[in-house]
Design an enzyme around this catalytic site. Structure first.
Site, PDB file in Angstrom:
ATOM      1  N   THR A  42       0.825  -1.205   0.000  1.00 39.00           N
ATOM      2  CA  THR A  42       0.000   0.000   0.000  1.00 39.00           C
ATOM      3  C   THR A  42       0.857   1.253   0.000  1.00 39.00           C
ATOM      4  O   THR A  42       0.621   2.204  -0.742  1.00 39.00           O
ATOM      5  CB  THR A  42      -0.935   0.002   1.224  1.00 39.00           C
ATOM      6  N   ALA A 181     -11.082  12.845  10.428  1.00 38.33           N
ATOM      7  CA  ALA A 181     -10.074  13.908  10.545  1.00 38.33           C
ATOM      8  C   ALA A 181      -8.760  13.366  11.065  1.00 38.33           C
ATOM      9  O   ALA A 181      -8.089  13.979  11.882  1.00 38.33           O
ATOM     10  CB  ALA A 181     -10.588  15.023  11.463  1.00 38.33           C
ATOM     11  N   VAL A 183      -4.949  11.263   9.886  1.00 37.73           N
ATOM     12  CA  VAL A 183      -3.821  11.596   9.007  1.00 37.73           C
ATOM     13  C   VAL A 183      -4.214  11.561   7.537  1.00 37.73           C
ATOM     14  O   VAL A 183      -4.003  12.523   6.790  1.00 37.73           O
ATOM     15  CB  VAL A 183      -2.643  10.631   9.270  1.00 37.73           C
ATOM     16  N   HIS A 444      22.950  27.884  12.430  1.00 40.56           N
ATOM     17  CA  HIS A 444      22.134  29.089  12.328  1.00 40.56           C
ATOM     18  C   HIS A 444      22.329  29.722  10.952  1.00 40.56           C
ATOM     19  O   HIS A 444      23.462  29.807  10.469  1.00 40.56           O
ATOM     20  CB  HIS A 444      22.548  30.098  13.406  1.00 40.56           C
TER      21      HIS A 444
END
Length: 465
Positions: A42, A181, A183, A444
């Protein structure tokens, strides 16, 4: 005469094919049986992979249509070419399923095309293209799951669809109703919403994403509503009537009350999945699934000697990555090694835009268990990279034990959090404290700095804002 194998695996989804690969690597003579035309189950064929291809394409379409101009990118009129969008989805699927077939050859796994059926101790029959009778020292059940349906609702995969049909609609429906409601419902509903459908999500519970952190769920609902989706919570669907030109869905309050009918062009039934064991021959080895259809296990071993079970067919979260880990663990156990999966640290991700991701305990879990905890939270609005990228929706929340500071869970909503959650999984696997994460240098500017800042926030020393 039947051919004898060390391991025969029934089902070639993520659990089955990963089990086969690991068995091959460990020198076990292995066969895998798959009833569909391609390997991958699947997930690769009608689940995780095609849905992500459609999510990505629809997000780019939405960006080009609604946000490029504000970034100084002028493209002119943006048009949807749905046939091409569906084709690129199929191209992604074919590339990956072909890859699985290659890995079977590479690891000397013999593939049988057909339906596998256990025919007694150590015996498996293949019915179909590669009909055969196999002898197996070990049998691994990896047959996965199928969509759950509601009573009295007829699925035709054209107007009333499961996730399979929702991935191949030939046109964008004017109105789509999503039942559930969770995933799958939110991911596929968001795809068609971005492509132009008016999407209404009907959910039996009074919240979305059952089992997730409630604060994340509320934030997600607010964001998705802003994006154009409508939510009807606490509603029980009682029927879907098929008319010539439209569908009529009838619902009533779950706690009782007057019914309501709404129109749709397409109804997506996404209320969950159930184990697939039809015609598997379990009775021939004395295996009886429980009331939910689940084959229970003791460290992956069923009640029948030499028969193992992994993935969606057994206990634990119905997730492809959990099935993969199950498959590798079983292969190692069969080979005489240690095999283990920590189900407490299987992450969950919802690939909406923005994503939701979590691992470990929620605040609701800990309150119910009476565990004292501390929370650190950091919004993406205060993250430098998120501000630059205009992806400021959401936050990162880290929960730690109040006395030991061990990280007990993390819950996030934001762009890219499906990737960021892995950092927390590793940290929790090694019993890290929030301080361990807080004192680990992050590049960063990156959105992952929000994880560090949330960890700092557990002890109240967040440094950005």
């Amino acid at each position: 005469m039947s051919e004898t194998f060390d391991v025969v695996i029934i089902g070639a989804g993520p659990g089955g094919y990963n089990c086969a690969i690991r068995c091959g690597q460990l020198g076990l003579k292995t066969a895998i049986i798959e009833k569909e035309a391609t390997l991958g189950g699947t997930c690769l064929n009608v689940g995780c992979i095609p849905s992500k291809a459609m999510l990505h394409a629809s997000e780019l379409f939405d960006e080009a249509k609604n946000n490029f101009a504000s970034l100084g990118i002028e493209t002119g009129s943006v048009k949807l070419n749905l046939p091409q969008m569906l084709k690129q989805k199929e191209d992604a699927v074919k590339g990956l399923t072909d890859g699985v077939a290659f890995l079977m050859k590479k690891n000397k796994v013999k593939v049988f095309s057909g339906k596998g059926r256990i025919a007694g101790a150590g015996k498996v029959v293949v019915e179909g293209k590669d009909a055969a009778e196999l002898s197996a020292k070990n049998i691994v059940i990896a047959t996965g799951s199928v969509p759950t349906n509601l009573p009295n609702i007829e699925i035709d995969e054209e107007r009333v669809v499961t996730s399979t049909g929702a991935l191949s609609l030939s046109s964008v429906p004017k109105k789509m109703i999503v039942i559930g409601a969770g995933v799958i419902g939110l991911e596929l509903g968001s795809v068609w919403s971005r492509l132009g459908a008016e999407v209404t999500v009907v959910e039996y519970l009074d919240r979305i994403i059952p089992g997730s952190d409630l604060e994340v769920a509320k934030a997600a609902q607010k964001i998705l509503t802003k994006q154009g989706m409508t939510f009807k919570l606490g509603q029980k669907v009682t029927g879907v009537e098929k008319l010539k030109s439209k569908l009529k869905l009838t619902m009533e309050p779950a706690k009782g009350g007057a019914s309501e009918t709404i129109d749709a062009d397409v109804v997506l039934v996404a209320i969950g999945r159930k184990p697939y064991t039809d015609g598997l021959g379990l009775e021939t080895v004395g295996i009886t699934p429980n009331q939910r259809g689940v084959i229970e296990n003791n460290h992956f071993q069923t009640g029948a000697a030499g028969v193992w079970v992994i993935g969606d067919t057994t206990t634990g979260p119905m997730l492809a990555h959990k099935a993969e880990d199950d498959g590798a663990a079983v292969a190692e156990l069969i080979a005489g090694k240690a095999g283990h999966v920590n189900y407490d640290l299987v992450p969950g991700v919802v690939y909406t835009s923005p994503e939701m991701a979590w691992v470990g305990k929620t605040e609701e879990d800990l309150k119910a268990a009476g565990v004292k905890y501390k929370v650190g939270k950091f919004p993406f609005m205060a993250n430098s990279r998120a501000r630059c990228n205009h992806t400021t929706d959401g936050f990162v929340k880290i929960i730690a034990d109040a006395s030991t500071d061990e990280v007990l869970g993390a819950h996030m909503i934001g762009v890219g959090v499906g990737e960021m959650i892995a950092e927390i999984c590793v940290a929790m696997e090694f019993k890290a404290s929030s301080e361990d994460i807080a004192r680990t240098c992050h590049a960063h500017p990156t959105q992952s700095e929000a994880v560090r800042q949330a960890a700092m926030g557990v002890e109240g020393w967040t440094m950005q804002m």
